[in-house]
Design a protein around this motif. Structure first.
Motif, PDB file in Angstrom:
ATOM      1  N   ILE A 271      98.094 123.936  66.297  1.00  0.00           N
ATOM      2  CA  ILE A 271      96.948 124.039  65.456  1.00  0.00           C
ATOM      3  C   ILE A 271      97.141 124.542  64.084  1.00  0.00           C
ATOM      4  O   ILE A 271      97.817 125.561  63.937  1.00  0.00           O
ATOM      5  N   ARG A 272      96.538 123.823  63.207  1.00  0.00           N
ATOM      6  CA  ARG A 272      96.542 124.032  61.674  1.00  0.00           C
ATOM      7  C   ARG A 272      95.098 124.320  61.090  1.00  0.00           C
ATOM      8  O   ARG A 272      94.063 123.704  61.847  1.00  0.00           O
TER       9      ARG A 272
ATOM     10  N   GLY B 100      92.282 120.770  50.824  1.00  0.00           N
ATOM     11  CA  GLY B 100      92.903 119.754  51.449  1.00  0.00           C
ATOM     12  C   GLY B 100      94.311 120.326  51.787  1.00  0.00           C
ATOM     13  O   GLY B 100      95.008 119.513  52.889  1.00  0.00           O
ATOM     14  N   GLY B 101      94.808 121.217  51.785  1.00  0.00           N
ATOM     15  CA  GLY B 101      95.956 121.849  51.956  1.00  0.00           C
ATOM     16  C   GLY B 101      95.914 122.214  53.595  1.00  0.00           C
ATOM     17  O   GLY B 101      94.831 122.374  54.310  1.00  0.00           O
ATOM     18  N   ILE B 102      97.190 122.835  53.990  1.00  0.00           N
ATOM     19  CA  ILE B 102      97.268 122.944  55.570  1.00  0.00           C
ATOM     20  C   ILE B 102      97.640 124.624  55.562  1.00  0.00           C
ATOM     21  O   ILE B 102      98.534 125.030  54.786  1.00  0.00           O
ATOM     22  N   ILE B 103      96.756 125.467  56.373  1.00  0.00           N
ATOM     23  CA  ILE B 103      96.904 126.889  56.478  1.00  0.00           C
ATOM     24  C   ILE B 103      97.621 127.047  57.892  1.00  0.00           C
ATOM     25  O   ILE B 103      97.224 126.474  58.988  1.00  0.00           O
ATOM     26  N   PRO B 104      98.712 127.930  57.960  1.00  0.00           N
ATOM     27  CA  PRO B 104      99.629 128.232  59.069  1.00  0.00           C
ATOM     28  C   PRO B 104      98.538 128.895  60.131  1.00  0.00           C
ATOM     29  O   PRO B 104      97.468 129.687  59.688  1.00  0.00           O
TER      30      PRO B 104
ATOM     31  N   MET C 133     104.569 117.555  63.293  1.00  0.00           N
ATOM     32  CA  MET C 133     103.864 116.667  62.473  1.00  0.00           C
ATOM     33  C   MET C 133     102.427 116.387  63.053  1.00  0.00           C
ATOM     34  O   MET C 133     102.285 116.845  64.144  1.00  0.00           O
ATOM     35  N   PRO C 134     101.556 115.879  62.096  1.00  0.00           N
ATOM     36  CA  PRO C 134     100.264 115.600  62.740  1.00  0.00           C
ATOM     37  C   PRO C 134     100.050 114.909  63.951  1.00  0.00           C
ATOM     38  O   PRO C 134     100.829 113.758  64.276  1.00  0.00           O
ATOM     39  N   LEU C 135      99.239 115.167  64.854  1.00  0.00           N
ATOM     40  CA  LEU C 135      99.160 114.539  66.094  1.00  0.00           C
ATOM     41  C   LEU C 135      98.798 113.127  65.971  1.00  0.00           C
ATOM     42  O   LEU C 135      99.583 112.196  66.616  1.00  0.00           O
ATOM     43  N   ASN C 136      97.807 112.773  64.989  1.00  0.00           N
ATOM     44  CA  ASN C 136      97.351 111.375  65.060  1.00  0.00           C
ATOM     45  C   ASN C 136      98.591 110.621  64.392  1.00  0.00           C
ATOM     46  O   ASN C 136      98.697 109.312  64.562  1.00  0.00           O
ATOM     47  N   GLU C 137      99.278 111.067  63.520  1.00  0.00           N
ATOM     48  CA  GLU C 137     100.602 110.415  62.949  1.00  0.00           C
ATOM     49  C   GLU C 137     101.622 110.204  64.121  1.00  0.00           C
ATOM     50  O   GLU C 137     102.203 109.109  64.116  1.00  0.00           O
TER      51      GLU C 137
ATOM     52  N   ILE D 230      85.221 125.353  63.390  1.00  0.00           N
ATOM     53  CA  ILE D 230      85.092 124.748  64.622  1.00  0.00           C
ATOM     54  C   ILE D 230      83.833 123.975  64.513  1.00  0.00           C
ATOM     55  O   ILE D 230      83.740 122.773  65.073  1.00  0.00           O
ATOM     56  N   GLU D 231      82.849 124.456  63.687  1.00  0.00           N
ATOM     57  CA  GLU D 231      81.687 123.495  63.943  1.00  0.00           C
ATOM     58  C   GLU D 231      81.573 122.212  62.888  1.00  0.00           C
ATOM     59  O   GLU D 231      81.348 121.086  63.018  1.00  0.00           O
ATOM     60  N   HIS D 232      82.667 122.350  61.739  1.00  0.00           N
ATOM     61  CA  HIS D 232      82.777 121.034  60.809  1.00  0.00           C
ATOM     62  C   HIS D 232      84.025 120.354  61.097  1.00  0.00           C
ATOM     63  O   HIS D 232      84.204 119.442  60.421  1.00  0.00           O
ATOM     64  N   ASN D 233      84.714 120.749  62.444  1.00  0.00           N
ATOM     65  CA  ASN D 233      86.017 119.973  62.654  1.00  0.00           C
ATOM     66  C   ASN D 233      87.073 120.125  61.443  1.00  0.00           C
ATOM     67  O   ASN D 233      87.433 119.197  61.130  1.00  0.00           O
ATOM     68  N   GLU D 234      87.218 121.224  60.943  1.00  0.00           N
ATOM     69  CA  GLU D 234      88.201 121.587  59.894  1.00  0.00           C
ATOM     70  C   GLU D 234      89.655 122.004  60.308  1.00  0.00           C
ATOM     71  O   GLU D 234      90.366 122.196  59.499  1.00  0.00           O
ATOM     72  N   PHE D 235      89.809 121.848  61.722  1.00  0.00           N
ATOM     73  CA  PHE D 235      91.146 122.137  62.150  1.00  0.00           C
ATOM     74  C   PHE D 235      92.005 120.901  62.274  1.00  0.00           C
ATOM     75  O   PHE D 235      91.316 119.959  62.370  1.00  0.00           O
ATOM     76  N   VAL D 236      93.128 120.872  62.285  1.00  0.00           N
ATOM     77  CA  VAL D 236      93.947 119.773  62.294  1.00  0.00           C
ATOM     78  C   VAL D 236      95.090 120.084  63.674  1.00  0.00           C
ATOM     79  O   VAL D 236      95.539 121.262  63.826  1.00  0.00           O
ATOM     80  N   LEU D 237      95.152 119.001  64.254  1.00  0.00           N
ATOM     81  CA  LEU D 237      96.174 119.139  65.487  1.00  0.00           C
ATOM     82  C   LEU D 237      97.548 118.621  65.009  1.00  0.00           C
ATOM     83  O   LEU D 237      97.676 117.538  64.581  1.00  0.00           O
ATOM     84  N   TYR D 238      98.563 119.430  65.276  1.00  0.00           N
ATOM     85  CA  TYR D 238      99.963 118.885  64.905  1.00  0.00           C
ATOM     86  C   TYR D 238     100.465 119.265  66.274  1.00  0.00           C
ATOM     87  O   TYR D 238      99.844 119.494  67.369  1.00  0.00           O
ATOM     88  N   CYS D 239     101.876 118.253  66.416  1.00  0.00           N
ATOM     89  CA  CYS D 239     102.682 118.420  67.693  1.00  0.00           C
ATOM     90  C   CYS D 239     104.091 118.656  67.343  1.00  0.00           C
ATOM     91  O   CYS D 239     104.531 118.171  66.188  1.00  0.00           O
ATOM     92  N   GLN D 240     104.887 119.143  68.369  1.00  0.00           N
ATOM     93  CA  GLN D 240     106.196 119.164  68.019  1.00  0.00           C
ATOM     94  C   GLN D 240     106.987 118.926  69.519  1.00  0.00           C
ATOM     95  O   GLN D 240     106.558 119.363  70.335  1.00  0.00           O
TER      96      GLN D 240
END
Length: 700
Positions: free
Chosen positions: A466-467, A473-477, A671-675, A438-448
């Motif tokens: 959320i991932r 650099g991998g993605i954790i579910p 897929m990643p939200l930004n994509e 949370i502090e270092h913005n290590e979460f990634v937003l996906y969307c479906q």
């Protein structure tokens, strides 16, 4: 001016008194010397003129004076050589000397001054008188020259001037000595008092003991002595206060303000010492982690003041059983720590059992109501293979949670092979990782995507997921970290992070609001967030800050979380629906009271539990349950959404049933939200022929 300010009293007096007096005296002597010299010169010149006029009679009567020899004798006999003359010369009309006394010099013509009898001229130190006859009128008879010795006169006055300057200098030296003595009588006591004050400042009790007869200095000395004595008293008082304050600060830094027990920092310091003692001397130390059971019920029911009083009473009761060599600390909230020094594990378990019985027998009375509580205790033996204090506390904390899971009011000893303990350890490790993410913005937003089945003109949904990135650099579910977040009350932080960063990512899209097709973004809210009274103002602030239209946002809540916080949930739904925001009830059908609660929740969409959807083509019971949910939702005018759609047969069945929306891997994968936003905005940019950009990091 700076030079004068840096001078001492003595130097200033000498500069201001002796200097001007000496200068004025020299100026006065110089003017007096010039005036006297001028006066003497005039007097000498007048005397020379008088002498010349007197001798002019010789020229008138030179025939009666029997010639030159007689005139010479007359000049010598006249005793004029006593005057300061260099020479006396009597000459005829042709300037030929008739007689002279002293040196002979060359005659020179000069300016004539007319007289009835005599014409005179004075050049330098020579006075010349022309002698004329009366009959015939104005016949030049001769000259009289008088040469005056002015150099001797000047030398005499110079000697006198030097002598006077010497007298003045001597007088000024005496005055300087007097001024120096007077200035020292003033400045020396001041310097002595200054030195005494400096000694006082550095700690000497001696102040000023200077003896002086000047009343002003005595008054100043008395005042400074009085101030110094008062400063001594103030310093002594301040020293005591500082010592007391330092002792108080040291105590507060090591003790809990509420109970007076040792605090976490001091306990960790002593745990570190115990760990070193174990590694160096193989000593036996045991650490107990204690957590009151159901303390939150008392705190929420009676208020924080009652809860604090209960903590004070329990800490006093338990302190009676603590040995002098042990450390009993409050770690925060209703958590306590106990370091048993030089104690075997068996003895530690016995002491922990006694403490548990004391808490179990304790009754807390508040406003006529009687409360009973218990305590769960986790025990860990401090061994040499433990790395640090953090590992000790983590093991003890995990053992305490095992004690709670075993039914509360229990004691559990830590074992490395305990599977439950390992799970708790993993969860506690996730607490740190989640906070860092949370502090270092290590979460990634996906969307479906969630797509309409019946009416294609209905706006599609995009559920925000959320991932987390791992170290490589991998993605954790989310299934890896959300259980720990729920157990350790971190879901509120995660929900707020998702809301903020989803809005940040959507902001560029909403700047093109007039050009984009309608769509709805679905954001999940946990049960913990639904019970947060600050969630509503936080969401409103995000809408305003990022300029997101509430009509494009749908919040997704689970049936279980909605039931737990039913009142807060209904209030939140109604307040946000006034703004245009929509709500979806997720996993409907998984609870036991789904239909009874559905009529109380004013949701806009209902998402069937995927357990009924994925097998509706092969399981008649699941199909019947899905149809029942669809029928109830249709009668309440609530649109349904089916998840876990993984094949065409399931999709066709849902269409036939009248389900409004479908979601699943068969339709699209997350897929990643930004994509996704970059693709969507790219399509809009091509339609508008205007470059539109999105910053990918905003969605991260």
């Amino acid at each position: 001016m700076q030079f004068f300010q840096n001078l001492s009293i003595q130097s200033r007096l000498l500069l201001l008194v002796i200097g001007p007096v000496f200068a004025l005296s020299c100026i006065f002597l110089l003017f007096d010397f010039k005036e006297q010299l001028q006066h003497e010169e005039e007097k000498l010149s007048q005397h020379a003129l008088t002498t010349a006029k007197f001798l002019s009679a010789v020229i008138h009567n030179q025939d009666q004076l029997h010639g030159k020899p007689y005139i010479d004798r007359l000049l010598k006999a006249s005793q004029l050589n006593r005057e300061p003359y260099l020479s006396l010369i009597i000459a005829d009309a042709n300037k030929q000397p008739i007689a002279n006394v002293g040196a002979v010099f060359t005659m020179q013509d000069g300016l004539l001054q007319q007289d009835t009898m005599v014409m005179q001229q004075a050049t330098h130190d020579i006075t010349m008188v022309k002698v004329f006859s009366t009959t015939p009128a104005h016949q030049l008879l001769g000259y009289v020259f008088v040469s005056v010795d002015k150099a001797a006169l000047i030398e005499d006055h110079r000697q006198a001037f030097i002598k006077n300057v010497g007298y003045i200098t001597l007088t000024l030296i005496l005055c300087s000595i007097l001024v120096s003595w007077v200035s020292r009588s003033i400045s020396q006591p001041i310097r002595d008092m200054t030195a005494a004050l400096k000694r006082f400042v550095i700690g000497s009790q001696q102040v000023s003991q200077v003896k002086n007869t000047l009343p002003e200095i005595k008054s100043l000395q008395s005042t400074i002595n009085q101030i110094s004595r008062e400063m001594q008293h103030v310093e002594a008082d301040m020293r005591h206060r500082i010592q007391d304050a330092q002792a108080q600060l040291r105590y507060q830094a090591r003790h809990d303000a509420l109970t007076g027990l040792v605090n976490r920092q001091e306990l960790e310091r002593r745990l570190q010492q115990a760990l070193q003692d174990v590694k160096q001397h193989r000593a036996n130390h045991v650490f107990c982690y204690m957590d009151l059971d159901q303390f939150r019920v008392i705190n929420d029911t009676c208020g924080h003041l009652a809860g604090d009083e209960m903590l004070r009473q329990i800490s006093m009761i338990l302190s009676q059983r603590i040995r002098a060599e042990d450390t009993f600390a409050r770690l925060g909230g209703d958590e306590f720590g106990l370091l048993l020094s030089y104690c075997q594990v068996e003895k530690a378990i016995e002491i922990a059992a006694q403490l548990r019985q004391m808490v179990e027998a304790f009754r807390f009375m508040h406003e006529g109501r009687l409360f009973q509580t218990g305590i769960s205790i986790g025990i860990v033996e401090i061994t040499a293979d433990l790395k640090d204090v953090g590992q000790i506390t983590r093991h003890a904390d995990a053992a305490c949670y095992v004690a709670k899971d075993n039914g509360r009011n229990q004691i559990h000893l830590f074992h490395n092979e305990d599977d439950v303990m390992l799970k708790r350890h993993a969860e506690m490790e996730w607490v740190l990782r989640i906070n860092e993410a949370i502090e270092h913005n290590e979460f990634v937003l996906y969307c479906q995507g969630i797509f309409p089945l019946q009416q294609k003109e209905l706006p599609p949904f995009y559920e925000i997921l959320i991932r987390k990135r791992d170290e490589n650099g991998g993605i954790i579910p989310p299934a890896e970290f959300l259980p720990s977040a729920e157990r350790y009350n971190l879901m509120t932080k995660i929900d707020r992070w998702v809301i903020q960063h989803a809005f940040m990512a959507l902001q560029p899209l909403f700047k093109l609001q007039s050009s984009i097709k309608p769509f709805i973004v679905s954001i999940n809210l946990s049960g913990m967030s639904l019970g947060d009274p600050q969630l509503l103002p936080y969401i409103k602030n995000c809408f305003e800050t990022y300029e997101i239209s509430p009509g494009h946002v749908c919040f997704e809540i689970t049936e279980t979380s909605a039931i737990i916080n039913i009142d807060n949930t209904i209030k939140l739904i109604k307040e946000l629906q006034k703004m245009g925001t929509r709500f979806m009830l997720d996993d409907f059908g998984s609870g036991m009271s789904s239909f009874s609660y559905l009529k109380h929740l004013p949701v806009n969409f209902l998402k069937m539990d995927g357990a009924y959807v994925k097998d509706i083509t092969s399981n008649k019971v699941d199909l019947a349950m899905a149809k029942a949910i669809q029928s109830v939702a249709q009668s309440m005018e609530i649109k349904t959404i089916a998840e876990y759609v993984e094949d065409q047969a399931t999709l066709d069945c849902l269409k036939e049933m009248g389900v409004a929306y479908a979601q699943g891997f068969y339709l699209n994968r997350p897929m990643p939200l930004n994509e996704a936003l970059a693709r969507h905005i790219g399509t809009i940019s091509q339609q508008l022929q205007v470059p539109v950009t999105i910053t990918p990091d905003l969605a991260v």
